[in-house]
Design an enzyme around this catalytic site. Structure first.
Site, mmCIF file in Angstrom:
data_model
loop_
_atom_site.group_PDB
_atom_site.id
_atom_site.type_symbol
_atom_site.label_atom_id
_atom_site.label_comp_id
_atom_site.label_asym_id
_atom_site.label_seq_id
_atom_site.Cartn_x
_atom_site.Cartn_y
_atom_site.Cartn_z
ATOM 1 N N LYS A 172 34.098 26.367 37.296
ATOM 2 C CA LYS A 172 33.869 26.872 35.942
ATOM 3 C C LYS A 172 35.213 27.202 35.326
ATOM 4 O O LYS A 172 36.178 27.497 36.034
ATOM 5 C CB LYS A 172 33.001 28.131 35.972
ATOM 6 N N ASP A 209 30.148 24.273 27.653
ATOM 7 C CA ASP A 209 29.352 25.471 27.901
ATOM 8 C C ASP A 209 29.309 26.207 26.559
ATOM 9 O O ASP A 209 29.429 25.552 25.506
ATOM 10 C CB ASP A 209 29.971 26.309 29.034
#
Length: 453
Positions: free
Chosen positions: A115, A155
């Site tokens: 991430k 995202d």
């Protein structure tokens, strides 16, 4: 507990949630050698932090902080989104990368977990400012990623616009056209169904929950559904639920929530399309108050306590958006199914409420994010496969593959929960099944590769 969790509340919550469910099972009795793996898996393989200088439209120098957490590559290249939001910090990205590791394992595809992102927000910025930021961000990030190393995606606040700017800078610096990012435009390597994937996938997962809980006697048709959020995940979850005959009673954003005045008259497709247009222009739901006459707008509220009866709840906004008190209200409202479209959408206290209801009276059944919302990364994996083969699949083919992945994910969670339950249960714990199945797959790969001595 790993030393790196100190002062990182989101990461600590994700770690504790995993550990609690592993210990509340027979896993460590059946495989005691796995206990020592927990703290090893909880340490990222690599954390990259860097400055991102850029120039605004007034020629002022700005600087933000960028990150990439490369958490685990035991079963494939690091894979996980980039988030551009003022709240981004290392704790949030480590929690997301940790969860992503097990989520990706549950898809059945060869993807590790990672991430990244920045405390930059595109809201209120011109396209030129966003482009300059993305180019500066990728100038550093390109040193650490690649099609067979680390494949970021979008995202929160990283849309097709940002992915385009990031990909263009990567290609410019590397002189290489490869599938290094997913969520790309359809004409340059993107996949059909990618924007819809997370929302569609959550609803496919709930389909299987309803089928299993009712022995195939019920479907989503006629069910009432509360959805939080109004971004990409919420939009497509709503559209898929409507397609399957459910009544979607709510959508929300950070400023408030719309609730249907009638349980038999939820959002229509046309109303969802209006919301898609407004949110695409970075507007607010409140601006539609006058147009959505069949709904009541509740300033500053989340949907969970605003109805007296509901069948399904889909948190699709952000982490920790359902509190224990809100979970209690859902139980009292007769909610039977909760599935998270957002990452870690429920607090540990809320999860305890769900699991107590499930265990005591065969009531509410909870699908955790790492299973229920893995459809997005699953189609990112399918995009990677298409890029590798220089091929494009039809929307029907991608959608069918997505549905199969979500159905298989549910079956894996269900069967694993049954296998490691301490006693026979009417409704197995899907959070237990998801955590154990993802954890075991990743750790077994690490053992095979000599990570543990």
């Amino acid at each position: 507990m790993p030393f790196s969790i100190q002062n990182e509340p989101e990461f600590e919550q994700a770690y504790n949630e995993l550990l609690l469910t592993l210990e509340d099972s027979t896993l460590f009795q059946k495989r005691p050698e796995l206990r020592r793996a927990v703290d090893v898996v909880a340490e990222p393989e690599r954390v990259v932090s860097f400055r991102v200088p850029w120039e605004d439209d007034n020629h002022n120098l700005q600087v933000n902080r960028g990150y990439r957490v490369q958490f685990n590559s035991a079963i494939g290249p690091y894979k996980g989104g980039l988030r551009f939001h003022e709240t981004v910090n290392l704790s949030i990205l480590k929690f997301l990368g940790f969860e992503q590791t097990f989520k990706n394992a549950l898809t059945g595809l060869n993807m590790g977990g990672g991430k990244g992102g920045s405390d930059f927000t595109p809201k209120g910025k011109s396209h030129a400012e966003i482009r300059r930021f993305c180019q500066s961000f990728m100038t550093e990030l390109q040193r650490h990623i690649g099609a067979d190393t680390d494949v970021p995606a979008g995202d929160i606040n990283v849309t097709g616009l940002e992915i385009g700017y990031l990909f263009g800078q990567y290609k410019r610096l590397k002189n290489c056209f490869e599938g290094v990012l997913t969520g790309k435009g359809l004409s340059w390597g993107g996949s059909l169904i990618r924007p819809e994937a997370t929302g569609y996938g959550v609803v496919y997962y709930v389909e299987k929950m309803v089928e299993a809980a009712t022995s195939g006697k019920e479907t989503l048709k006629g069910k009432t559904v509360l959805i939080s959020g109004s971004g990409n995940v919420a939009q497509y979850a709503a559209l898929k639920a409507i397609e399957l005959g459910a009544h979607v009673l709510s959508l929300s954003d950070s400023q408030g929530a719309f609730i249907a005045k009638s349980a038999t008259r939820g959002f229509t497709v046309a109303e969802i399309e209006k919301i898609i247009t407004v949110k695409g222009n970075r507007g607010t739901l409140k601006s539609l108050d006058a147009e959505l006459s069949e709904f009541t707008y509740h300033e500053g509220k989340r949907p969970w306590t605003l109805v007296e009866k509901v069948d399904v709840a889909l948190p699709c906004a952000t982490q920790n958006e359902v509190s224990p008190e809100e979970a209690e209200h859902l139980v009292k409202a007769g909610c039977k199914y909760v599935a998270e479209g957002s990452n870690m959408g429920s607090t540990l206290g809320a999860i305890a409420v769900y699991e107590k209801s499930r265990a005591e009276n065969q009531g509410l059944w909870y699908g955790p994010a790492k299973a229920a919302n893995c459809g997005g990364v699953a189609v990112s994996g399918l995009e990677m496969a298409q890029n590798s083969s220089r091929n494009n699949w039809t929307s029907e083919e991608v959608d069918q593959r997505l549905k199969n992945i979500m159905y298989t994910c549910f079956d894996t969670c269900y069967s694993t929960s049954v296998e490691y339950a301490k006693s026979k249960e009417a409704l197995p714990s899907l959070v237990r099944g998801a955590n154990i199945a993802g954890f075991v797959k990743v750790v077994d790969a690490m053992i095979d590769q000599g990570t543990f001595y």
